[in-house]
Design a protein around this motif. Structure first.
Motif, PDB file in Angstrom:
ATOM      1  N   THR A 176     -33.787   4.534  11.662  1.00  0.00           N
ATOM      2  CA  THR A 176     -32.901   5.646  12.022  1.00  0.00           C
ATOM      3  C   THR A 176     -31.573   5.563  11.271  1.00  0.00           C
ATOM      4  O   THR A 176     -31.021   6.588  10.868  1.00  0.00           O
ATOM      5  N   LEU A 177     -31.086   4.345  11.049  1.00  0.00           N
ATOM      6  CA  LEU A 177     -29.836   4.190  10.298  1.00  0.00           C
ATOM      7  C   LEU A 177     -30.024   4.566   8.835  1.00  0.00           C
ATOM      8  O   LEU A 177     -29.094   5.061   8.191  1.00  0.00           O
ATOM      9  N   ALA A 178     -31.236   4.357   8.306  1.00  0.00           N
ATOM     10  CA  ALA A 178     -31.500   4.661   6.901  1.00  0.00           C
ATOM     11  C   ALA A 178     -31.483   6.155   6.616  1.00  0.00           C
ATOM     12  O   ALA A 178     -31.398   6.560   5.448  1.00  0.00           O
ATOM     13  N   LEU A 179     -31.557   6.967   7.668  1.00  0.00           N
ATOM     14  CA  LEU A 179     -31.568   8.425   7.497  1.00  0.00           C
ATOM     15  C   LEU A 179     -30.188   9.056   7.692  1.00  0.00           C
ATOM     16  O   LEU A 179     -30.065  10.288   7.671  1.00  0.00           O
ATOM     17  N   GLU A 180     -29.168   8.234   7.885  1.00  0.00           N
ATOM     18  CA  GLU A 180     -27.817   8.799   7.981  1.00  0.00           C
ATOM     19  C   GLU A 180     -27.454   9.473   6.664  1.00  0.00           C
ATOM     20  O   GLU A 180     -27.915   9.047   5.604  1.00  0.00           O
ATOM     21  N   PRO A 181     -26.695  10.590   6.671  1.00  0.00           N
ATOM     22  CA  PRO A 181     -25.880  11.123   7.765  1.00  0.00           C
ATOM     23  C   PRO A 181     -26.540  12.265   8.548  1.00  0.00           C
ATOM     24  O   PRO A 181     -25.819  13.111   9.094  1.00  0.00           O
ATOM     25  N   LEU A 182     -27.858  12.347   8.608  1.00  0.00           N
ATOM     26  CA  LEU A 182     -28.496  13.385   9.405  1.00  0.00           C
ATOM     27  C   LEU A 182     -28.117  13.238  10.872  1.00  0.00           C
ATOM     28  O   LEU A 182     -27.759  12.134  11.322  1.00  0.00           O
ATOM     29  N   PRO A 183     -28.178  14.323  11.659  1.00  0.00           N
ATOM     30  CA  PRO A 183     -27.890  14.232  13.097  1.00  0.00           C
ATOM     31  C   PRO A 183     -28.798  13.199  13.772  1.00  0.00           C
ATOM     32  O   PRO A 183     -29.949  13.011  13.365  1.00  0.00           O
ATOM     33  N   PHE A 243     -31.986   4.187  19.850  1.00  0.00           N
ATOM     34  CA  PHE A 243     -31.760   3.281  18.725  1.00  0.00           C
ATOM     35  C   PHE A 243     -30.861   3.912  17.663  1.00  0.00           C
ATOM     36  O   PHE A 243     -30.127   3.201  16.967  1.00  0.00           O
ATOM     37  N   SER A 244     -30.920   5.234  17.522  1.00  0.00           N
ATOM     38  CA  SER A 244     -30.086   5.891  16.517  1.00  0.00           C
ATOM     39  C   SER A 244     -28.620   5.939  16.936  1.00  0.00           C
ATOM     40  O   SER A 244     -27.746   6.196  16.110  1.00  0.00           O
ATOM     41  N   LEU A 245     -28.359   5.673  18.226  1.00  0.00           N
ATOM     42  CA  LEU A 245     -26.997   5.774  18.747  1.00  0.00           C
ATOM     43  C   LEU A 245     -26.369   4.425  19.112  1.00  0.00           C
ATOM     44  O   LEU A 245     -25.144   4.328  19.193  1.00  0.00           O
ATOM     45  N   GLN A 246     -27.208   3.409  19.362  1.00  0.00           N
ATOM     46  CA  GLN A 246     -26.671   2.161  19.918  1.00  0.00           C
ATOM     47  C   GLN A 246     -27.409   0.950  19.366  1.00  0.00           C
ATOM     48  O   GLN A 246     -28.566   1.045  18.932  1.00  0.00           O
TER      49      GLN A 246
END
Length: 297
Positions: A176-183, A243-246
């Motif tokens: 999920t972190l690898a897909l930043e900066p998507l929502p 997981f995408s938030l914390q």
């Protein structure tokens, strides 16, 4: 209350329902592998459909993630499959209760992996909450049968399963972190879709090799197995969103509330009574949950 807390609580509740449904499948003529495969087979199209809906609703083009994203997805998906098989294997052992208790060390292991792999250290308050919750979960675990050894293959399987579940959480967090900066929710949907497709393909290949005909039996029982896929995909979406938030360590520590949900379901659905030791264990888990929510929510 923070969004990641709500997503985690919803995921734990849905996972409890999925396990209850999946338990019934083993009595419907499906092997352990078949019952596990059904969770991914019917979750994959649901997850992919949700991902497409997320892209369309946000007007976002289909991203082309790099090798890092796929590496994290593979780590999370494959570790989850192996950990699940190890956990199921414990139930054929006389001292399975000891092994299952060792799988609960996942929360401690995921905290260590989070610091080592992702560089996300856990604070002293976080460690205190994790250890408190672990103590409560161990109190809720069944005692081993008389004469069953405490150390042995079951302990090895349980510890490995806990570690692999921990690595799975780290893999999903990394994806999920690898897909930043998507929502955040779109990142969760895309990572979930990729993971479930990978797991379906991997388990499908395994069953075709080791259990010919089992895939056909899963498809023939789609009316029952599709519910497992639906609850599994929605529950997984909750985990991925959290997981995408914390930090994954905090998410998995809060997720220990699942065992409380399980005991409540057992009491309401199957009429099982809670004992004093179980009540004490529930109290410790709830104390851990409250500490995490107040400290990091």
């Amino acid at each position: 209350m923070s969004l990641w807390v709500l997503f985690t609580l919803a995921a734990a509740a849905l996972q409890t329902i999925r396990f209850m449904l999946q338990k019934q499948l083993t009595g419907a003529g499906l092997s352990t592998g078949g019952a596990t495969f059904s969770r991914f087979l019917f979750a994959a199209p649901i997850a992919c459909g949700l991902a497409v809906a997320g892209l369309v609703s946000t007007g976002t083009g289909l991203p082309v993630p790099g090798a890092g994203f796929w590496g994290w997805v593979a780590l999370g998906g494959l570790c989850q499959i192996v950990a699940t098989f190890l956990t199921v294997a414990l139930f054929s052992m006389r001292n399975f209760a000891v092994g299952v208790a060792f799988t609960k060390t996942e929360t401690v292991q995921v905290a260590a992996f989070s610091a080592l792999i992702l560089g996300e250290a856990v604070s002293p308050l976080g460690w205190a909450a994790i250890v408190t919750g672990l103590a409560g979960v161990l109190m809720l675990s069944k005692a081993p049968e008389p004469g069953a050894p405490v150390f042995g293959r079951a302990t090895l399987y349980g510890t490995l399963a806990g570690g692999l579940f921990g690595l799975s959480a780290i893999g999903y967090r990394g994806a999920t972190l690898a897909l930043e900066p998507l929502p955040f929710l779109l990142r969760a949907l895309l990572a979930l879709g990729a993971a479930t497709v990978l797991q379906t393909a991997a388990m499908g290949a395994w069953l075709s090799w080791r259990e010919p005909g089992e895939i056909a039996r899963v498809l023939a029982r789609w009316r029952k197995t599709v519910l497992v896929g639906l609850t599994g995909s929605l529950g997984s979406l909750g985990w991925f969103a959290a997981f995408s938030l914390q930090n994954a360590a905090h998410v998995r520590a809060l997720g220990q509330v699942e065992i409380v949900f399980t005991l409540i379901a057992a009491a309401l659905v199957f009429g099982e009574r809670l004992h004093l030791r179980e009540a004490a264990g529930i109290a410790l888990v709830i104390a851990s949950v409250v500490a995490i929510v107040l400290g990091f929510g």
